[in-house]
Write an enzyme that holds these catalytic residues in place. Structure first.
Site, PDB file in Angstrom:
ATOM      1  N   TYR A   1      38.053  46.649  41.167  1.00 34.76           N
ATOM      2  CA  TYR A   1      36.977  45.931  41.844  1.00 34.76           C
ATOM      3  C   TYR A   1      36.494  46.671  43.092  1.00 34.76           C
ATOM      4  O   TYR A   1      35.298  46.932  43.270  1.00 34.76           O
ATOM      5  CB  TYR A   1      37.400  44.503  42.229  1.00 34.76           C
ATOM      6  CG  TYR A   1      36.496  43.977  43.316  1.00 34.76           C
ATOM      7  CD1 TYR A   1      35.224  43.522  43.008  1.00 34.76           C
ATOM      8  CD2 TYR A   1      36.857  44.059  44.662  1.00 34.76           C
ATOM      9  CE1 TYR A   1      34.339  43.130  44.011  1.00 34.76           C
ATOM     10  CE2 TYR A   1      35.980  43.668  45.664  1.00 34.76           C
ATOM     11  CZ  TYR A   1      34.732  43.202  45.336  1.00 34.76           C
ATOM     12  OH  TYR A   1      33.867  42.837  46.318  1.00 34.76           O
TER      13      TYR A   1
ATOM     14  N   GLU B   1      35.794  45.246  52.665  1.00 40.75           N
ATOM     15  CA  GLU B   1      36.289  45.018  51.309  1.00 40.75           C
ATOM     16  C   GLU B   1      37.782  44.730  51.293  1.00 40.75           C
ATOM     17  O   GLU B   1      38.246  43.872  50.548  1.00 40.75           O
ATOM     18  CB  GLU B   1      35.978  46.221  50.403  1.00 40.75           C
ATOM     19  CG  GLU B   1      34.519  46.349  49.993  1.00 40.75           C
ATOM     20  CD  GLU B   1      33.988  45.121  49.261  1.00 40.75           C
ATOM     21  OE1 GLU B   1      34.785  44.370  48.674  1.00 40.75           O
ATOM     22  OE2 GLU B   1      32.767  44.908  49.300  1.00 40.75           O
TER      23      GLU B   1
ATOM     24  N   ASP C   1      34.631  40.280  40.633  1.00 40.43           N
ATOM     25  CA  ASP C   1      35.633  39.516  41.372  1.00 40.43           C
ATOM     26  C   ASP C   1      35.688  38.105  40.801  1.00 40.43           C
ATOM     27  O   ASP C   1      35.082  37.825  39.776  1.00 40.43           O
ATOM     28  CB  ASP C   1      35.270  39.497  42.860  1.00 40.43           C
ATOM     29  CG  ASP C   1      34.103  38.575  43.126  1.00 40.43           C
ATOM     30  OD1 ASP C   1      33.250  38.432  42.224  1.00 40.43           O
ATOM     31  OD2 ASP C   1      34.032  37.988  44.208  1.00 40.43           O
TER      32      ASP C   1
END
Length: 362
Positions: A121, A38, A139
């Site tokens: 996010y 991520e 996103d």
DNA sequence: CATTCGTGGTA
DNA sequence: TTACCAAGAAT
């Protein structure tokens, strides 16, 4: 009777199960591997991340190895990937997780969100993917997908659009499989609902998409205003002293990662002024006839990058953050991509010269 | 809240 | 060639 969001979820989850890409962070999912991926994927395309991810996981396979790794080791693994603040935050987060969370990613939103480098996010993505908790993760892909599906007219990149999409994503989120749902939306944005010429004919949710029905795909997200491009020249100065070369630490006003190095580089809209800045700062005479490398480097605001050789005038220059680096250890210093390419070029030519010298001795 | 942070890709 | 975008976050 199936409602809209339920049918939507089933269609997109079904498609995701069949068509998702085979990505390294999708096998052996763990809190650690998801965390690394991520961070790397923030504003960075999948294709770019893959080799960095594999190298990183191989070298630093768990929280402890990252938390106790040296700063230099971690930076080298990130070299060329960009957004270097991310790697600082990544390491800091690993240290916090090892120290305060017993080496396990916490499973509460607030605690994850508090970690440095973890925003709204990323927190949602981790909670839904790692712990299968029902949090949305919006996103750039999801913004584009939803703005088309619901024909949301708010201007692209506006906060109001972002807010609206977060709201929609929360409403649409199915109670089952939230992690795959979030990933499916992103995957759809990456493979089908792409920025230009979306492939609506093979889209699993075309029947749910208002833009598809109205043929307005190209209108969403609504286009932004044009900007003027102002070219800026960047020159890097290669200052040599026998077998040593001058690097300086990148230090700028922001609280930025301080361990990244560069060849002294100067920018100006006017090319001659850029050179004058360099000559003044380093107190050197720049030899424009001994151009070592000429390379074009184009981004939104910067246009050219040139590398020059320079001769000493006065050897007593150096402020702190400037260091002479032996050519042999140059490769150990973490540089940004453009500087990294210059470094490789220098090392390459250096090796060639060394070989020639050896041949002469024979 | 508008910018900035890097780099690579696309039409 | 150029503007825009990519699994955003911090300030």
């Amino acid at each position: 009777m199936i409602n809209f969001s339920d049918e939507f979820s089933k269609n997109i989850l079904n498609w995701f199960a069949r068509c998702q890409r085979n990505l390294p962070w999708r096998k052996d999912v763990s809190d650690y591997s998801s965390f690394i991926s991520e961070f790397m994927l923030q504003q960075t395309q999948v294709k770019t991340v893959i080799p960095y991810y594999n190298r990183f996981i191989e070298k630093l396979p768990n929280w402890k190895s990252l938390a106790f790794a040296s700063e230099k080791t971690v930076l080298k693994l990130w070299e060329g990937l960009g957004y270097y603040r991310r790697v600082k935050n990544l390491k800091k987060s690993a240290e916090i997780i090892v120290q305060h969370y017993n080496g396990k990613l916490p499973d509460q939103f607030d605690e994850i969100h508090k970690l440095p480098g973890v925003g709204h996010y990323t927190a949602g993505a981790l909670l839904s993917i790692v712990y299968k908790k029902p949090y949305p993760a919006v996103d750039g892909n999801v913004i584009r997908v939803f703005s088309r599906i619901f024909e949301i007219k708010n201007p692209a990149k506006s906060t109001s659009l972002t807010q609206e999409v977060w709201k929609r994503a929360s409403e649409m989120l199915p109670p089952y499989d939230p992690g795959n749902f979030n990933q499916a939306l992103m995957e759809l944005g990456a493979l089908i609902c792409i920025p230009k010429n979306p492939r609506c004919l093979v889209c699993p949710v075309q029947k749910h998409c208002q833009s598809f029905h109205h043929g307005t795909q190209s209108l969403f997200p609504s286009t932004t205003v044009k900007k003027k491009l102002v070219p800026t020249y960047m020159i890097s100065v290669l200052l040599k002293q026998s077998n040593r070369i001058l690097l300086r630490k990148i230090s700028n006003q922001a609280s930025w990662f301080q361990s990244l190095w560069e060849f002294p580089t100067y920018t100006d809209k006017n090319f001659k002024r850029a050179i004058a800045k360099a000559e003044k700062d380093l107190d050197v005479q720049i030899d424009r006839n001994e151009l070592l490398l000429l390379k074009f480097y184009i981004t939104k605001h910067k246009v050219t990058l040139k590398l020059f050789n320079a001769d000493f005038h006065n050897p007593v220059i150096f402020k702190k953050d400037y260091r002479w680096i032996p050519m042999k250890s140059l490769a150990q210093y973490p540089l940004a991509k453009a500087q990294n390419q210059i470094r490789d070029f220098i090392l390459h030519t250096f090796q060639k010269i060394q070989k020639k010298i050896l041949k002469r001795k024979k």
